[in-house]
Design a protein around this motif. Structure first.
Motif, mmCIF file in Angstrom:
data_model
loop_
_atom_site.group_PDB
_atom_site.id
_atom_site.type_symbol
_atom_site.label_atom_id
_atom_site.label_comp_id
_atom_site.label_asym_id
_atom_site.label_seq_id
_atom_site.Cartn_x
_atom_site.Cartn_y
_atom_site.Cartn_z
ATOM 1 N N LEU A 46 0.827 -1.203 0.000
ATOM 2 C CA LEU A 46 0.000 0.000 0.000
ATOM 3 C C LEU A 46 0.861 1.252 0.000
ATOM 4 O O LEU A 46 0.641 2.173 -0.797
ATOM 5 N N ALA A 47 1.845 1.308 0.875
ATOM 6 C CA ALA A 47 2.710 2.485 0.963
ATOM 7 C C ALA A 47 3.465 2.728 -0.343
ATOM 8 O O ALA A 47 3.588 3.861 -0.816
ATOM 9 N N GLN A 48 3.953 1.667 -0.949
ATOM 10 C CA GLN A 48 4.724 1.814 -2.180
ATOM 11 C C GLN A 48 3.858 2.190 -3.371
ATOM 12 O O GLN A 48 4.370 2.630 -4.402
ATOM 13 N N GLN A 49 2.534 2.046 -3.221
ATOM 14 C CA GLN A 49 1.616 2.420 -4.288
ATOM 15 C C GLN A 49 1.406 3.937 -4.352
ATOM 16 O O GLN A 49 0.980 4.460 -5.367
ATOM 17 N N PHE A 50 1.698 4.652 -3.273
ATOM 18 C CA PHE A 50 1.451 6.091 -3.212
ATOM 19 C C PHE A 50 2.196 6.805 -4.327
ATOM 20 O O PHE A 50 3.414 6.769 -4.400
ATOM 21 N N TRP A 51 1.422 7.443 -5.203
ATOM 22 C CA TRP A 51 1.948 8.155 -6.369
ATOM 23 C C TRP A 51 2.870 7.263 -7.217
ATOM 24 O O TRP A 51 3.708 7.741 -7.959
ATOM 25 N N SER A 52 2.729 5.948 -7.058
ATOM 26 C CA SER A 52 3.540 4.962 -7.796
ATOM 27 C C SER A 52 5.034 5.176 -7.580
ATOM 28 O O SER A 52 5.849 4.953 -8.473
ATOM 29 N N MET A 53 5.427 5.559 -6.367
ATOM 30 C CA MET A 53 6.814 5.940 -6.122
ATOM 31 C C MET A 53 7.697 4.818 -5.606
ATOM 32 O O MET A 53 8.915 4.958 -5.570
ATOM 33 N N GLY A 54 7.096 3.700 -5.140
ATOM 34 C CA GLY A 54 7.945 2.611 -4.648
ATOM 35 C C GLY A 54 8.683 3.026 -3.386
ATOM 36 O O GLY A 54 8.117 3.661 -2.500
ATOM 37 N N GLY A 55 9.962 2.701 -3.300
ATOM 38 C CA GLY A 55 10.784 3.098 -2.166
ATOM 39 C C GLY A 55 11.043 1.973 -1.174
ATOM 40 O O GLY A 55 10.473 0.896 -1.245
ATOM 41 N N GLU A 56 11.954 2.246 -0.228
ATOM 42 C CA GLU A 56 12.339 1.279 0.804
ATOM 43 C C GLU A 56 11.335 1.353 1.951
ATOM 44 O O GLU A 56 11.228 2.374 2.627
ATOM 45 N N CYS A 57 10.604 0.268 2.177
ATOM 46 C CA CYS A 57 9.492 0.280 3.129
ATOM 47 C C CYS A 57 9.758 -0.611 4.337
ATOM 48 O O CYS A 57 10.441 -1.639 4.226
ATOM 49 N N GLN A 58 9.204 -0.194 5.473
ATOM 50 C CA GLN A 58 9.215 -1.026 6.670
ATOM 51 C C GLN A 58 7.845 -0.934 7.333
ATOM 52 O O GLN A 58 7.116 0.034 7.139
ATOM 53 N N VAL A 59 7.498 -1.965 8.104
ATOM 54 C CA VAL A 59 6.200 -2.002 8.777
ATOM 55 C C VAL A 59 6.368 -1.539 10.213
ATOM 56 O O VAL A 59 7.227 -2.061 10.943
ATOM 57 N N GLU A 60 5.564 -0.544 10.609
ATOM 58 C CA GLU A 60 5.555 -0.039 11.975
ATOM 59 C C GLU A 60 4.272 -0.489 12.660
ATOM 60 O O GLU A 60 3.208 -0.511 12.046
ATOM 61 N N THR A 61 4.367 -0.838 13.939
ATOM 62 C CA THR A 61 3.198 -1.223 14.723
ATOM 63 C C THR A 61 2.711 -0.016 15.521
ATOM 64 O O THR A 61 3.485 0.604 16.262
ATOM 65 N N VAL A 62 1.447 0.326 15.312
ATOM 66 C CA VAL A 62 0.825 1.440 16.036
ATOM 67 C C VAL A 62 -0.338 0.856 16.828
ATOM 68 O O VAL A 62 -1.385 0.536 16.267
#
Length: 276
Positions: A192-208
């Motif tokens: 989902l995060a990497q879909q934003f504006w189709s920008m990709g990027g290095e992602c990590q999952v945070e617990t909230v």
């Protein structure tokens, strides 16, 4: 003329053609950024010849073997005589385009901007545009409500707000974007995060608390933003929160980003941005 003679003639013609000059990287990047927000692509269904169709900056390519390659879009555009009208505005008439300029959807965009300003952290300010500045000329605080699609007979909207954030001589930006339930966005946090504006990027999952939020902590090839988080609520509403150290090229940027990674993740799951 037989097939062999035809091929030889084509090769001769191509050999005598002067190739075009190389494409300016700066111009290409600028054009890509300008067309990002249009979010339209035309599906091409072509025969065996290789053909490129350019539509609002996007291209669809059909290769000789019949495969069609094209960027992701919202699907085929309806023909002029079959296309449904835009959603009805408060005056009872269809909108002029995707953007709501009055009514309840417009007010949702205004509300989102107000909430985005309210979470600017201590030590930073949120400068505003001059009073009476026309909407199209505003750069420090902006908002928009946009019709995305009709799914199952229900209109699906997105809402966005952008807030300039200043500290000392530097000015950056915080963006909040919300997609209403019914959107086709991914469910898995980093997808989902990497879909934003189709920008990709290095992602990590945070617990909230009890939920998981995807955060792109470092962009890959697209430097419009520095970090952004994404969360899908149980009802399908999706929230993106992004931050950038620089507002635009005419101003110096921030020396540090407004939010830490955990704070950025918490904002995506914050009920203040959970528009219904």
């Amino acid at each position: 003329m037989n097939e062999q003679e035809l091929r030889e003639g084509l090769r001769s013609e191509m050999a005598g053609t002067t190739p075009p000059p190389p494409l300016s990287t700066t111009a290409a990047l600028g054009a890509a950024r300008r067309t990002h927000f249009r979010r339209r692509a035309l599906w091409a269904s072509l025969g065996s010849a290789a053909v490129v169709l350019a539509v609002t900056g996007f291209a669809a390519v059909a290769t000789p073997d019949g495969h069609v390659y094209q960027p992701a879009g919202q699907g085929p555009l309806a023909s002029p005589d079959t296309k449904e009208p835009w959603p009805t505005g408060p005056d009872g008439q269809p909108q002029e385009d995707r953007t709501a300029r009055a009514g309840s959807k417009y007010e949702q965009g205004v509300h989102l901007l107000t909430e985005a300003v309210s979470v600017v952290p201590a030590g930073f300010t949120a400068p505003d545009d001059p009073p009476g500045q026309p909407a199209e000329q505003r750069t420090l605080r902006t908002h928009q409500a946009q019709f995305e699609d009709k799914v199952g007979g229900v209109d699906v909207w997105s809402y966005s707000s952008s807030v300039a954030v200043a500290q000392g001589e530097g000015t950056g930006r915080v963006i909040v974007e919300v997609h209403a339930a019914g959107n086709p966005l991914p469910t898995e946090p980093c997808d989902l995060a990497q879909q934003f504006w189709s920008m990709g990027g290095e992602c990590q999952v945070e617990t909230v608390g009890a939920v998981r939020v995807g955060v792109v902590v470092r962009p890959s090839r697209d430097d419009r933003l520095d970090q952004w988080s994404a969360y899908r609520h149980s009802d399908g509403v999706v929230v993106f929160v992004a931050q950038a150290a620089r507002l635009d090229e005419s101003r110096p940027g921030l020396t540090k980003l407004p939010y830490s990674v955990p704070q950025l993740a918490a904002l995506a799951a914050d009920e203040r941005f959970h528009l219904k």
